[in-house]
Motif scaffolding. Structure first.
Motif, short mmCIF file in Angstrom:
data_model
loop_
_atom_site.label_atom_id
_atom_site.label_comp_id
_atom_site.label_asym_id
_atom_site.label_seq_id
_atom_site.Cartn_x
_atom_site.Cartn_y
_atom_site.Cartn_z
N GLN A 198 0.84 -1.19 0.00
CA GLN A 198 0.00 0.00 0.00
C GLN A 198 0.88 1.24 0.00
N THR A 199 0.46 2.24 -0.76
CA THR A 199 1.19 3.50 -0.83
C THR A 199 0.29 4.61 -0.33
N TYR A 200 0.83 5.42 0.59
CA TYR A 200 0.12 6.57 1.14
C TYR A 200 0.93 7.82 0.83
N PRO A 201 0.28 8.99 0.80
CA PRO A 201 1.04 10.23 0.65
C PRO A 201 1.94 10.47 1.86
N LEU A 202 2.98 11.23 1.66
CA LEU A 202 3.96 11.50 2.71
C LEU A 202 3.31 12.13 3.94
N ARG A 203 2.37 13.01 3.74
CA ARG A 203 1.68 13.66 4.87
C ARG A 203 0.41 12.88 5.23
N THR A 204 0.59 11.73 5.79
CA THR A 204 -0.52 10.90 6.25
C THR A 204 -0.51 10.93 7.77
N PHE A 205 -1.63 11.33 8.35
CA PHE A 205 -1.69 11.50 9.80
C PHE A 205 -2.64 10.51 10.45
N THR A 206 -2.88 9.40 9.79
CA THR A 206 -3.71 8.35 10.37
C THR A 206 -2.82 7.17 10.73
N LYS A 236 5.00 7.74 0.34
CA LYS A 236 5.67 8.24 -0.85
C LYS A 236 5.45 9.74 -1.00
N ASP A 237 6.47 10.41 -1.49
CA ASP A 237 6.38 11.85 -1.75
C ASP A 237 5.62 12.06 -3.06
N THR A 238 4.33 11.80 -3.02
CA THR A 238 3.51 11.86 -4.23
C THR A 238 3.29 13.28 -4.73
N ASN A 239 3.36 14.26 -3.83
CA ASN A 239 3.13 15.66 -4.22
C ASN A 239 4.43 16.43 -4.42
N ASN A 240 5.55 15.74 -4.48
CA ASN A 240 6.87 16.36 -4.65
C ASN A 240 7.13 17.46 -3.62
N GLU A 241 6.77 17.20 -2.37
CA GLU A 241 6.98 18.17 -1.30
C GLU A 241 8.46 18.30 -0.94
N LEU A 242 9.21 17.23 -1.05
CA LEU A 242 10.62 17.26 -0.66
C LEU A 242 11.51 17.91 -1.71
N SER A 295 14.58 7.70 -1.52
CA SER A 295 13.27 7.08 -1.71
C SER A 295 13.26 5.65 -1.19
N TYR A 296 12.11 5.26 -0.69
CA TYR A 296 11.82 3.88 -0.26
C TYR A 296 12.82 3.40 0.79
N ILE A 297 12.93 4.17 1.87
CA ILE A 297 13.82 3.84 2.98
C ILE A 297 12.99 3.19 4.09
N TYR A 298 13.44 2.04 4.57
CA TYR A 298 12.70 1.32 5.60
C TYR A 298 13.04 1.85 6.98
N ASP A 299 12.03 2.12 7.79
CA ASP A 299 12.19 2.57 9.17
C ASP A 299 11.97 1.36 10.08
N ASN A 300 13.03 0.91 10.74
CA ASN A 300 12.95 -0.29 11.58
C ASN A 300 12.05 -0.10 12.80
N VAL A 301 11.95 1.12 13.28
CA VAL A 301 11.14 1.38 14.47
C VAL A 301 9.65 1.44 14.11
N LEU A 302 9.32 2.20 13.09
CA LEU A 302 7.92 2.39 12.71
C LEU A 302 7.40 1.29 11.78
N LYS A 303 8.30 0.49 11.22
CA LYS A 303 7.95 -0.66 10.38
C LYS A 303 7.25 -0.29 9.08
N TYR A 304 7.70 0.79 8.44
CA TYR A 304 7.20 1.11 7.11
C TYR A 304 8.29 1.81 6.30
N TYR A 305 8.05 1.91 5.00
CA TYR A 305 8.98 2.55 4.08
C TYR A 305 8.54 4.00 3.88
N LYS A 306 9.50 4.87 3.61
CA LYS A 306 9.14 6.27 3.37
C LYS A 306 10.22 6.97 2.57
N ASP A 307 9.83 8.07 1.94
CA ASP A 307 10.78 8.97 1.30
C ASP A 307 11.21 9.98 2.35
#
Length: 107
Positions: free
Chosen positions: A19-27, A36-42, A66-78
């Motif tokens: 599943q892919t979510y926008p970078l600014r997901t607060f849920t 993913k940085d879908t809106n090119n915010e970075l 891009s696509y860096i895994y966070d071991n603490v939060l258990k998800y990938y992110k830009d």
């Protein structure tokens, strides 16, 4: 016919797990999700930034990873990686971490 149906079923099952979510997901974010940085915010922060402070010149370089895994939060992110160099008023290097690898950067 069975093979075609099996292939379609298998490929749809694999596609549903990623599943892919926008970078600014607060849920709540499920494990192994990709923020993913879908809106090119970075993109607006990438590059070299220069500033002065207390007679020192500071160069900060931001690079998007891009696509860096966070071991603490258990998800990938830009995200952004920041490296910097500090020069005194005479041009002497006081600090420089621009040559280290991205995974060793602390910012």
């Amino acid at each position: 016919m069975k093979n075609i149906l099996l292939i379609i079923l298998l490929s749809s099952a694999i596609a549903c797990t990623a599943q892919t979510y926008p970078l600014r997901t607060f849920t709540e974010i499920p494990e192994n999700t990709y923020l993913k940085d879908t809106n090119n915010e970075l993109q607006g922060y990438e590059g070299v930034w220069k500033g002065t402070w207390n007679n020192r010149t500071i160069f900060i370089t931001f690079k998007k990873n891009s696509y860096i895994y966070d071991n603490v939060l258990k998800y990938y992110k830009d995200n952004l990686i920041g490296k910097f160099k500090v020069l005194d008023s005479n041009g002497n290097i006081l600090f420089d971490n621009t040559n280290i690898s991205d995974d060793k950067a602390k910012i």
